[in-house]
Structures are given as C-alpha cells and as structure tokens.
Design a protein around this motif. Sequence first.
Motif, PDB file in Angstrom:
ATOM      1  N   THR A 220       0.813  -1.213   0.000  1.00  0.00           N
ATOM      2  CA  THR A 220       0.000   0.000   0.000  1.00  0.00           C
ATOM      3  C   THR A 220       0.844   1.260   0.000  1.00  0.00           C
ATOM      4  O   THR A 220       0.439   2.280  -0.542  1.00  0.00           O
ATOM      5  CB  THR A 220      -0.922   0.009   1.222  1.00  0.00           C
ATOM      6  OG1 THR A 220      -0.136  -0.132   2.418  1.00  0.00           O
ATOM      7  CG2 THR A 220      -1.917  -1.134   1.149  1.00  0.00           C
ATOM      8  N   ASN A 221       2.019   1.223   0.612  1.00  0.00           N
ATOM      9  CA  ASN A 221       2.824   2.439   0.652  1.00  0.00           C
ATOM     10  C   ASN A 221       3.645   2.629  -0.609  1.00  0.00           C
ATOM     11  O   ASN A 221       4.313   3.644  -0.763  1.00  0.00           O
ATOM     12  CB  ASN A 221       3.745   2.438   1.879  1.00  0.00           C
ATOM     13  CG  ASN A 221       4.723   1.270   1.877  1.00  0.00           C
ATOM     14  OD1 ASN A 221       4.406   0.205   1.361  1.00  0.00           O
ATOM     15  ND2 ASN A 221       5.883   1.461   2.473  1.00  0.00           N
ATOM     16  N   TYR A 222       3.624   1.651  -1.510  1.00  0.00           N
ATOM     17  CA  TYR A 222       4.331   1.789  -2.765  1.00  0.00           C
ATOM     18  C   TYR A 222       3.377   1.973  -3.942  1.00  0.00           C
ATOM     19  O   TYR A 222       3.764   2.454  -4.975  1.00  0.00           O
ATOM     20  CB  TYR A 222       5.208   0.550  -3.032  1.00  0.00           C
ATOM     21  CG  TYR A 222       6.545   0.590  -2.339  1.00  0.00           C
ATOM     22  CD1 TYR A 222       7.644   1.166  -2.941  1.00  0.00           C
ATOM     23  CD2 TYR A 222       6.692   0.048  -1.072  1.00  0.00           C
ATOM     24  CE1 TYR A 222       8.875   1.199  -2.305  1.00  0.00           C
ATOM     25  CE2 TYR A 222       7.922   0.076  -0.422  1.00  0.00           C
ATOM     26  CZ  TYR A 222       9.010   0.651  -1.041  1.00  0.00           C
ATOM     27  OH  TYR A 222      10.225   0.682  -0.411  1.00  0.00           O
ATOM     28  N   GLY A 223       2.155   1.554  -3.790  1.00  0.00           N
ATOM     29  CA  GLY A 223       1.228   1.620  -4.908  1.00  0.00           C
ATOM     30  C   GLY A 223       1.007   0.251  -5.509  1.00  0.00           C
ATOM     31  O   GLY A 223       1.855  -0.637  -5.425  1.00  0.00           O
ATOM     32  N   ASN A 224      -0.161   0.053  -6.098  1.00  0.00           N
ATOM     33  CA  ASN A 224      -0.513  -1.247  -6.642  1.00  0.00           C
ATOM     34  C   ASN A 224       0.130  -1.495  -7.997  1.00  0.00           C
ATOM     35  O   ASN A 224       0.640  -0.592  -8.648  1.00  0.00           O
ATOM     36  CB  ASN A 224      -2.039  -1.352  -6.777  1.00  0.00           C
ATOM     37  CG  ASN A 224      -2.733  -1.281  -5.435  1.00  0.00           C
ATOM     38  OD1 ASN A 224      -2.231  -1.791  -4.454  1.00  0.00           O
ATOM     39  ND2 ASN A 224      -3.889  -0.640  -5.397  1.00  0.00           N
ATOM     40  N   GLU A 225       0.080  -2.765  -8.405  1.00  0.00           N
ATOM     41  CA  GLU A 225       0.539  -3.119  -9.738  1.00  0.00           C
ATOM     42  C   GLU A 225      -0.444  -2.564 -10.766  1.00  0.00           C
ATOM     43  O   GLU A 225      -1.538  -2.126 -10.425  1.00  0.00           O
ATOM     44  CB  GLU A 225       0.671  -4.635  -9.849  1.00  0.00           C
ATOM     45  CG  GLU A 225       1.729  -5.217  -8.924  1.00  0.00           C
ATOM     46  CD  GLU A 225       1.944  -6.695  -9.152  1.00  0.00           C
ATOM     47  OE1 GLU A 225       1.610  -7.173 -10.257  1.00  0.00           O
ATOM     48  OE2 GLU A 225       2.432  -7.372  -8.247  1.00  0.00           O
ATOM     49  N   PRO A 226      -0.052  -2.579 -12.060  1.00  0.00           N
ATOM     50  CA  PRO A 226      -0.919  -1.989 -13.090  1.00  0.00           C
ATOM     51  C   PRO A 226      -2.306  -2.620 -13.098  1.00  0.00           C
ATOM     52  O   PRO A 226      -2.456  -3.826 -12.950  1.00  0.00           O
ATOM     53  CB  PRO A 226      -0.169  -2.280 -14.393  1.00  0.00           C
ATOM     54  CG  PRO A 226       1.245  -2.458 -13.983  1.00  0.00           C
ATOM     55  CD  PRO A 226       1.209  -3.074 -12.622  1.00  0.00           C
ATOM     56  N   GLY A 227      -3.300  -1.774 -13.269  1.00  0.00           N
ATOM     57  CA  GLY A 227      -4.667  -2.272 -13.314  1.00  0.00           C
ATOM     58  C   GLY A 227      -5.652  -1.145 -13.515  1.00  0.00           C
ATOM     59  O   GLY A 227      -5.285   0.025 -13.580  1.00  0.00           O
ATOM     60  N   SER A 228      -6.926  -1.513 -13.615  1.00  0.00           N
ATOM     61  CA  SER A 228      -7.993  -0.546 -13.802  1.00  0.00           C
ATOM     62  C   SER A 228      -8.652  -0.269 -12.464  1.00  0.00           C
ATOM     63  O   SER A 228      -8.871  -1.179 -11.666  1.00  0.00           O
ATOM     64  CB  SER A 228      -9.021  -1.084 -14.804  1.00  0.00           C
ATOM     65  OG  SER A 228     -10.051  -0.152 -15.012  1.00  0.00           O
ATOM     66  N   VAL A 229      -8.971   0.999 -12.209  1.00  0.00           N
ATOM     67  CA  VAL A 229      -9.564   1.386 -10.939  1.00  0.00           C
ATOM     68  C   VAL A 229     -10.604   2.478 -11.185  1.00  0.00           C
ATOM     69  O   VAL A 229     -10.506   3.229 -12.158  1.00  0.00           O
ATOM     70  CB  VAL A 229      -8.467   1.886  -9.957  1.00  0.00           C
ATOM     71  CG1 VAL A 229      -7.821   3.146 -10.476  1.00  0.00           C
ATOM     72  CG2 VAL A 229      -9.036   2.126  -8.564  1.00  0.00           C
ATOM     73  N   MET A 230     -11.602   2.541 -10.323  1.00  0.00           N
ATOM     74  CA  MET A 230     -12.630   3.572 -10.431  1.00  0.00           C
ATOM     75  C   MET A 230     -12.229   4.749  -9.552  1.00  0.00           C
ATOM     76  O   MET A 230     -12.276   4.672  -8.328  1.00  0.00           O
ATOM     77  CB  MET A 230     -13.995   3.026 -10.008  1.00  0.00           C
ATOM     78  CG  MET A 230     -15.123   4.044 -10.149  1.00  0.00           C
ATOM     79  SD  MET A 230     -15.354   4.618 -11.860  1.00  0.00           S
ATOM     80  CE  MET A 230     -15.979   3.118 -12.629  1.00  0.00           C
ATOM     81  N   ASP A 231     -11.793   5.831 -10.188  1.00  0.00           N
ATOM     82  CA  ASP A 231     -11.404   7.030  -9.472  1.00  0.00           C
ATOM     83  C   ASP A 231     -12.658   7.855  -9.169  1.00  0.00           C
ATOM     84  O   ASP A 231     -13.512   8.027 -10.052  1.00  0.00           O
ATOM     85  CB  ASP A 231     -10.419   7.853 -10.319  1.00  0.00           C
ATOM     86  CG  ASP A 231      -9.911   9.076  -9.597  1.00  0.00           C
ATOM     87  OD1 ASP A 231     -10.515  10.156  -9.762  1.00  0.00           O
ATOM     88  OD2 ASP A 231      -8.909   8.980  -8.877  1.00  0.00           O
ATOM     89  N   PRO A 232     -12.806   8.384  -7.946  1.00  0.00           N
ATOM     90  CA  PRO A 232     -14.041   9.108  -7.600  1.00  0.00           C
ATOM     91  C   PRO A 232     -14.240  10.383  -8.409  1.00  0.00           C
ATOM     92  O   PRO A 232     -15.369  10.870  -8.516  1.00  0.00           O
ATOM     93  CB  PRO A 232     -13.852   9.430  -6.106  1.00  0.00           C
ATOM     94  CG  PRO A 232     -12.385   9.340  -5.866  1.00  0.00           C
ATOM     95  CD  PRO A 232     -11.891   8.292  -6.800  1.00  0.00           C
ATOM     96  N   THR A 233     -13.174  10.929  -8.971  1.00  0.00           N
ATOM     97  CA  THR A 233     -13.289  12.167  -9.748  1.00  0.00           C
ATOM     98  C   THR A 233     -13.206  11.922 -11.243  1.00  0.00           C
ATOM     99  O   THR A 233     -13.992  12.469 -12.021  1.00  0.00           O
ATOM    100  CB  THR A 233     -12.175  13.159  -9.349  1.00  0.00           C
ATOM    101  OG1 THR A 233     -12.264  13.416  -7.948  1.00  0.00           O
ATOM    102  CG2 THR A 233     -12.302  14.466 -10.126  1.00  0.00           C
ATOM    103  N   GLN A 234     -12.259  11.050 -11.676  1.00  0.00           N
ATOM    104  CA  GLN A 234     -11.993  10.870 -13.094  1.00  0.00           C
ATOM    105  C   GLN A 234     -12.732   9.684 -13.714  1.00  0.00           C
ATOM    106  O   GLN A 234     -12.687   9.497 -14.918  1.00  0.00           O
ATOM    107  CB  GLN A 234     -10.481  10.690 -13.321  1.00  0.00           C
ATOM    108  CG  GLN A 234      -9.629  11.786 -12.705  1.00  0.00           C
ATOM    109  CD  GLN A 234      -9.914  13.144 -13.276  1.00  0.00           C
ATOM    110  OE1 GLN A 234     -10.359  13.263 -14.426  1.00  0.00           O
ATOM    111  NE2 GLN A 234      -9.673  14.197 -12.501  1.00  0.00           N
ATOM    112  N   GLY A 235     -13.397   8.871 -12.906  1.00  0.00           N
ATOM    113  CA  GLY A 235     -14.074   7.703 -13.444  1.00  0.00           C
ATOM    114  C   GLY A 235     -13.111   6.535 -13.586  1.00  0.00           C
ATOM    115  O   GLY A 235     -12.124   6.431 -12.857  1.00  0.00           O
ATOM    116  N   ASN A 236     -13.375   5.652 -14.541  1.00  0.00           N
ATOM    117  CA  ASN A 236     -12.542   4.477 -14.737  1.00  0.00           C
ATOM    118  C   ASN A 236     -11.201   4.874 -15.351  1.00  0.00           C
ATOM    119  O   ASN A 236     -11.154   5.504 -16.409  1.00  0.00           O
ATOM    120  CB  ASN A 236     -13.259   3.479 -15.649  1.00  0.00           C
ATOM    121  CG  ASN A 236     -12.554   2.137 -15.686  1.00  0.00           C
ATOM    122  OD1 ASN A 236     -12.083   1.663 -14.663  1.00  0.00           O
ATOM    123  ND2 ASN A 236     -12.480   1.537 -16.859  1.00  0.00           N
ATOM    124  N   VAL A 237     -10.109   4.516 -14.706  1.00  0.00           N
ATOM    125  CA  VAL A 237      -8.779   4.890 -15.187  1.00  0.00           C
ATOM    126  C   VAL A 237      -7.854   3.678 -15.146  1.00  0.00           C
ATOM    127  O   VAL A 237      -8.074   2.721 -14.408  1.00  0.00           O
ATOM    128  CB  VAL A 237      -8.159   6.030 -14.341  1.00  0.00           C
ATOM    129  CG1 VAL A 237      -8.987   7.300 -14.452  1.00  0.00           C
ATOM    130  CG2 VAL A 237      -8.015   5.622 -12.885  1.00  0.00           C
TER     131      VAL A 237
END
Length: 259
Positions: free
Chosen positions: A83-100
């Motif tokens: 968690t302190n480094y960031g996840n591996e590549p993937g798709s995520v739902m951003d609350p402001t930008q939508g699916n990224v």
Amino acid sequence: MSNVPFLPPSSPFVLPSDPFEQLMAAYGVQLQYMKGHECPCVLGNLEVPGSPDPACTTCNGRGTYWDTPSEPFFGLLTHIGRTNYGNEPGSVMDPTQGNVWEASPTITIPPSQVGPWTQATVYDAFIEPNAPQRFNTTLVVGGNPYLPYRQGLSIASTGAVRVYDATTHSVVSGVGYTVSSGGVFLADTYPNGTAYTVEYYADPVYVVFRTAGGAPHFRPLGAVGNPLPLRLHCQLLDIWTRSRSGSNTSTSPFAFGSG
C-alpha cells in the motif's frame, strides 16, 4: 546477562556494485528519459492565479512540459504490491476521473547508466520503449485531439474510432478519421462536445509524481564510497494528465494530451 541484538557486518551482506549491475542487466528494461519543466503559465494565468493556462500551447494547460526523449538506457522497473508503494498496473474507479488505468512503478537506475536521467526529479517522465500496450482514450470534438501516449504509436487505418451519438444515445463505428502528430481528427463534421474513443497501441509513459516518496532518493546498496543507484517512484501518465487536463490544441508531441 544482557540481551544484546546481533548486528551483521555491512559487508559482504550488502549488495556490492558488481552483482547489482549483473542483476540489473538480467532483469532490467530499456527506458528513455524526458526532462520536465514547470511552465511559467501557472503564474501568468491572471484569471485563475496558480493554475495552468488552458490556452498554453507549450504545456497543453497542465503546467508541466517535457523535452524530447533521451537515448535508451537500462534500469529496473518494478511494481510492488504494497500500500505504501502503490498497486501493480490495473484498472480502478477514481471518484473524480471515473474508470482509469493506473500503475505506480518504482524505477531504479544503476550507477553505470550515466546520463541526464541521473538528475531526474519530480515531474520528469520515463518511456518504456518496445513495450506497447493497447490503450483506449476518449477525446472530445472542440477539445484537445491529442493522445496521451504517443511514443511507438500505432493506430489502425480503419475501425479504431467510435463516436457517441447524443441524439440516438448509441455508439457509431466505422467513422472516418485522420492521424497527425499524435492527434486523431474526425473526417466528418461533428458538433463540439461530441465524444469519440480511439483504440491504439503505444509505449507507456511514467511521470515522477507520488504523494509518498515521490522525490528522488538513492538506494542504500553497494560498498561504501561507491555511487548509489537512483530510485524514483512514478505514476502512469493516464490518471496524471486527466487530473491536469487542459482544453487547447497544442501540437507539441511531448506535452501529452488529455487521457
């Protein structure tokens, strides 16, 4: 009897420079470096002081622009699932930008790779050449027509663009388009605000930009007195440009369009 912890000697338990270089040569990837510059339009925007000027033709209204890519060099690019480094590549739902599409890799540059990238810092960018991925970017007629990923760009001559018809509330495929300098332009006339999605292949780009540990720092590896490898925490360009998107039509190939 006191309980004294055992502290191993620093050598040979540390990773000396020669084995580290061999490790990088075996598991590293080819990279290219782009020096980043803070655009003075940020302070020159009298309408919204401190914000990039959306009409700036140098930075695409993002407040940062980049030099042309350097010659290739080798470094280590890792995605660490903490968690302190960031996840591996993937798709995520951003609350402001939508699916990224998101990725937060750590780039390590060994001391043997001497070049301008050894001075890399926040807002600089790195390309992973010869590693094309399939991207889908939605653009808007009347807005910025330039794709965010333009290095190693490959777009099919037909079938790569789909337009959303706001009247029929449906997607139209088979539309005509042209590609120029990383921009995708519809052949037919559509009203401003019409959204269209482009499917293409390109090399990923990572910006040195992280909330935790985003500033450059050196890895504590190697014998005392030897140059240390540089470590940089980065973020995939897509979400970074969406959060700093402008509305101009700059043709700069290294300013990057909205994602």
